[in-house]
Design an enzyme around this catalytic site. Structure first.
Site, PDB file in Angstrom:
ATOM      1  N   HIS A 184      33.937  32.798  23.550  1.00  0.00           N
ATOM      2  CA  HIS A 184      32.668  32.219  24.000  1.00  0.00           C
ATOM      3  C   HIS A 184      31.622  33.322  24.104  1.00  0.00           C
ATOM      4  CE1 HIS A 184      35.195  28.763  25.778  1.00  0.00           C
ATOM      5  NE2 HIS A 184      34.734  28.463  24.562  1.00  0.00           N
ATOM      6  N   GLU A 187      30.160  35.165  27.348  1.00  0.00           N
ATOM      7  CA  GLU A 187      31.092  35.706  28.349  1.00  0.00           C
ATOM      8  C   GLU A 187      31.201  37.222  28.122  1.00  0.00           C
ATOM      9  OE1 GLU A 187      34.419  32.935  28.138  1.00  0.00           O
ATOM     10  OE2 GLU A 187      33.033  31.266  28.461  1.00  0.00           O
ATOM     11  N   HIS A 317      38.273  35.177  29.156  1.00  0.00           N
ATOM     12  CA  HIS A 317      37.077  34.330  29.261  1.00  0.00           C
ATOM     13  C   HIS A 317      36.385  34.647  30.589  1.00  0.00           C
ATOM     14  CE1 HIS A 317      37.561  31.231  25.984  1.00  0.00           C
ATOM     15  NE2 HIS A 317      38.753  31.806  25.936  1.00  0.00           N
ATOM     16  N   GLU A 383      40.271  34.123  33.292  1.00  0.00           N
ATOM     17  CA  GLU A 383      38.845  33.848  33.525  1.00  0.00           C
ATOM     18  C   GLU A 383      38.334  34.900  34.503  1.00  0.00           C
ATOM     19  OE1 GLU A 383      36.930  31.447  32.234  1.00  0.00           O
ATOM     20  OE2 GLU A 383      38.321  29.924  31.473  1.00  0.00           O
TER      21      GLU A 383
END
Ligand code: 0X9
Ligand code: ZN
Length: 505
Positions: A184, A187, A317, A383
């Site tokens: 992504h 990020e 992420h 994350e």
């Protein structure tokens, strides 16, 4: 000003420090159990200048959450206890989400959007930093072009999906570990963390026994920027998530970020592709693509993954401070009893919350479901960062994120030769002094064994008993080119634990 490309850890100048502390003051607090600050109900006027609104929404079930995502809600953070999801919604999806009866509330946006702090690497700077590592450490680092960004396939730009391969000597038969970042685009922390793993390995070689073992005895691949075209938009200050593929429709403009053309690369993998948890709407932030692996970026990862065997895949992420493992497409537990305990350990080491990924929200076509479902690779998503950090925290927070993530990266490298070692007892404080190895072992350990140079099969090393949690053994007979000893312990049930390396000096 940009820092020179080979220096990923710029010396923080007085000015940069001042900027960072100002940014920190202006940042909204991380969500408490009450969640980000409520700013009232969502109405058409919440979409200022056509921009998406940051929202919170209560949900009753995971299916309901799934329906909201399918209707266009983009989730960033889920408070499971309060059963509230937080994220972003574009004006074009507002009525569809409202029709589901969702009680959308405007909330305080996360983080401070720093518009790409100068410490972050652009694609060109990252490429230069990777090339520099390969040039300076040619005996253990290779830089490889593993595929193209979509724009390159169209002759529009020249960005590649680039990899570093780290390891000394012939990689055949060595356990493979793959670290990825930046599926992504926005990020921003994620390519930096992957680059940091490469730097850790080369800097620690010959100095840190575990790192020396990993470089000598693993085949380590790092793809810091899976989405180089999208990252270019993010580096220009856009809130971009997908790649920049214009061929599926959705217009040609990126100004409605994160809505607009492009494919969510983390919905484009070919395992259970097209199930709920990914959008069929081209303009949605989670658009799955026109088919499994429709994108050159995911094809590049597919080709790499299929080129050899792997023990682990870690994909970074942002954000939410989570460790996630398959499945993401179903509540069913994954059919490998090592995924969860290794994930729990990753959670303990990072301080992030470990859980099966579907518990966050369901997804289909993500990297880890494919890597595990299709190839049996123990695959994790990390994350990085909190609501307060958002997608674009000040670069000055990198040392904190690295401190949280370095131990987990080391754990995967350590367990790669036998992930089942997660079930065995740990050895700590191993040292060699005056020709004697001493160490402590966990209470359940009954025996240790030692290997020289590299690990052999469990049970084939030189044995020593554990008495009162302590081990002692002469190292005089061990000789190896890299000077390494590897030691681990066994419990009474026969479970061997993780191998710890030390120099026989
Ligand atoms: O939605 C994603 O692709 C990941 N989160 S992010 O905020 N970085 O976009 C999470 C993917 C993990 N899989 C599941 N939650 N099922
Ligand atoms: Zn992501």
């Amino acid at each position: 000003m940009r820092f020179s490309s080979h220096r990923a850890w710029p010396i923080v100048t007085g000015m940069a420090l001042l900027t960072a502390s100002l940014a920190a003051c202006g940042r909204p607090a991380a969500p408490t159990s009450a969640g980000p600050r409520d700013l009232g109900p969502v109405s058409l006027s919440s979409f200022k200048g056509g921009k998406p609104a940051t929202v919170g929404v209560p949900f009753r079930s995971r299916n309901e959450l799934s329906r909201l995502v399918d209707a266009g809600l983009e989730i960033w953070y889920v408070d499971q206890d309060a059963r509230r999801a937080y994220g972003q919604i574009g004006q074009e999806h507002f009525s569809a989400v409202q029709r589901l009866g969702a009680q959308l509330r405007v909330v305080q946006a996360p983080g401070v959007f720093n518009d790409f702090d100068s410490g972050y690497h652009t694609y060109d700077e990252l490429k230069a930093a990777m090339a520099d590592l390969a040039a300076k450490h040619g005996d253990k680092v290779q830089m490889l072009d593993i595929g193209d960004g979509w724009e390159k396939t169209q002759g529009k730009s020249d960005r590649d999906v680039l990899a570093l391969r780290i390891g000394k000597g012939d990689p055949a038969g060595k356990p493979g570990v793959l670290f990825c970042g930046n599926h992504h685009a926005r990020e921003l922390v994620t390519p930096e963390v992957v680059l940091k793993i490469a730097q850790m390995l080369v800097d620690g070689y010959g100095k840190d026994a575990d790192l020396t073992n990993f470089v000598d005895n693993r085949d380590i691949w790092l793809v810091p920027m899976v989405n180089p075209d999208g990252h270019r938009l993010a580096s220009e200050g856009r809130d971009w998530r997908k790649n920049t593929d214009l061929s599926h429709g959705g217009g040609t403009s990126f100004s409605g970020a994160p809505n607009g053309p492009g494919v969510d690369l983390n919905r484009n993998y070919g395992f259970k592709w097209g199930l709920p948890g990914a959008s069929a709407n081209v303009s949605a932030p989670t658009f799955r693509g026109s088919g499994p692996f429709s994108e050159p970026e995911t094809q590049a990862i597919k080709k790499l993954v299929e080129s050899r065997k792997w023990a682990f895949l870690m994909t970074y992420h942002s954000f939410s401070n989570l460790i996630l493992w398959p499945w993401g497409h179903t509540d069913a537990p994954p059919p490998d009893n090592r995924l969860a305990p290794i994930g729990q350990k990753l959670g303990t080491l990072s301080g992030y919350k470990p859980q099966q990924s579907v518990k966050l929200y369901p997804t289909s076509g993500d990297t880890t479901d494919w890597a595990f479902g299709e190839h049996g690779i123990l695959a994790y998503t990390t994350e990085i960062g909190s609501w307060g950090d958002g997608f674009d925290p000040p670069y000055s927070k990198l040392p904190k994120f690295w401190k949280e993530n370095e131990p987990g990266a080391r754990l995967l490298l350590q367990l790669a030769d036998n992930p089942s070692h997660v079930f065995g007892p740990e050895v700590s404080g191993a040292t060699v002094s005056a020709g004697r190895l001493t160490a402590s072992a966990a209470a359940e350990a009954v025996e240790v064994e030692v290997f020289s140079g590299r690990a052999g099969a469990d049970g084939t090393g030189v044995k020593a008993p554990v008495a009162n949690g302590q081990v002692a053994l002469s190292t005089a007979s061990f000789r190896s080119a890299n000077g390494l000893l590897l030691v681990h312990a066994r419990d009474a049930k026969g479970n061997w634990g993780p191998l710890v390396s030390l120099f026989n000096r």
